[in-house]
Design an enzyme around this catalytic site. Structure first.
Site, PDB file in Angstrom:
ATOM      1  N   HIS A 130       0.525  -0.910   0.054  1.00 14.67           N
ATOM      2  CA  HIS A 130      -0.184   0.189   0.090  1.00 14.67           C
ATOM      3  C   HIS A 130       0.659   1.218   0.018  1.00 14.67           C
ATOM      4  CE1 HIS A 130      -3.604   2.696   1.272  1.00 14.67           C
ATOM      5  NE2 HIS A 130      -2.542   3.592   2.017  1.00 14.67           N
ATOM      6  N   GLU A 131       1.645   1.404   0.629  1.00 14.48           N
ATOM      7  CA  GLU A 131       3.001   2.004   0.749  1.00 14.48           C
ATOM      8  C   GLU A 131       3.746   2.108  -0.668  1.00 14.48           C
ATOM      9  OE1 GLU A 131       2.341   4.472   2.982  1.00 14.48           O
ATOM     10  OE2 GLU A 131       1.114   3.368   3.899  1.00 14.48           O
ATOM     11  N   GLU A 142      -6.325   6.960  -1.586  1.00 19.11           N
ATOM     12  CA  GLU A 142      -5.719   5.604  -0.658  1.00 19.11           C
ATOM     13  C   GLU A 142      -6.615   4.544  -1.614  1.00 19.11           C
ATOM     14  OE1 GLU A 142      -4.278   5.357   2.773  1.00 19.11           O
ATOM     15  OE2 GLU A 142      -3.793   7.120   1.965  1.00 19.11           O
TER      16      GLU A 142
END
Length: 285
Positions: A130-131, A179
């Site tokens: 995700h990062e 996100e």
């Protein structure tokens, strides 16, 4: 456990970028001078702050330091076709992870120990991926503003409040939309939607003691109930009021989005395009 994954050689950000992210990013780019202003006003100070914070109070992950975490990072980078950033682990009771990347500088990410403690190895890799999604999508300039806002609120409450109040609605909207793209990066790296949704469930109501007792199917049903409860005009109004000042979408919405994208032709086609299989195992985690 032995996993077989497709390596997505040549993967581009726009191959998986969420439409809301694309729309919000386009809107921000139309604000004249915003990128330059953030880099000029925050760049050097933010870089120095994060650098000093990490080397003073975090552990740099490498082949010789926490090698299992390092392996998860390298594998996720290989699948997503991305150069590995620095990865730090920091003692912190608040489960969180964040990324810092100003253009042209060395990017890095930080994982809090409390987050690691309640996740499995695959789930930790989902967080790492995700990062990495922020780096792949080049979110760095705007993401820096978000991270400074959060840190300022924690370290200097008055300053954080002023900063949050002055942040434009478009910036917060972009952060939430970004996100969704990064959750897709987590899915592409793990290639298992249940792993990504399990992370979101644990972020919503997990702890080291409770993690093994949580039921993912029940959480997915909860996400569907949230959809039903916000279908009418009042529900939509309350939902918008609830999320307007958040830097992240609520976990049930993120889980719903991952469930939908995992069953889409777009996601399946990306896996089919993978050029080779990657084998990995975490028996000794």
């Amino acid at each position: 456990m032995n996993l077989m994954k497709q390596v997505l050689t040549g993967l581009k950000a726009d191959d998986f970028r969420h439409p809301l992210d694309l729309q919000a990013t386009t809107t921000l780019k139309q604000l004249p001078g915003l990128d330059l202003a953030i880099r000029s006003l925050l760049g050097s100070v933010a870089e120095q702050f994060f650098y000093l914070n990490n080397i003073a109070a975090s552990v740099l992950v490498s082949e010789k330091q926490l090698p299992q975490l390092h392996k998860l990072l390298l594998e996720a980078c290989q699948v997503l076709d991305l150069e590995p950033p620095q990865l730090y682990v920091q003692q912190n009771p608040v489960p969180n992870a964040y990324t810092f990347a100003m253009r042209g500088k060395q990017p890095f990410m930080v994982l809090h120990t409390s987050l690691i403690e309640m996740l499995t190895a695959e789930e930790i890799q989902a967080v790492i991926a995700h990062e990495l999604g922020h780096l792949k999508c080049e979110h760095g300039v705007y993401l820096t503003m978000a991270n400074i806002m959060v840190l300022a609120a924690n370290l200097l409450p008055t300053w954080g409040t002023i900063l949050a109040q002055s942040l434009q609605e478009q910036m917060l909207q972009w952060i939430r939309c970004a996100e969704f793209s990064c959750d897709r990066a987590a899915l592409l790296a793990t290639q298992n939607p249940q792993v990504v949704m399990s992370v979101l469930m644990k972020l919503a109501g997990g702890s080291p003691r409770l993690a093994s007792q949580l039921n993912l199917d029940a959480f997915i049903e909860q996400a569907k109930a949230y959809d039903s409860a916000t279908e009418d005009q009042l529900g939509e109004l309350l939902k918008n009021a609830q999320t307007a000042q958040l830097t992240h979408p609520v976990p049930v919405i993120r889980a719903r989005e991952i469930e939908r994208w995992a069953s889409s032709a777009e996601y399946q086609n990306l896996l089919v395009k993978g050029t080779k299989e990657l084998q990995g195992g975490w028996r000794n985690w």
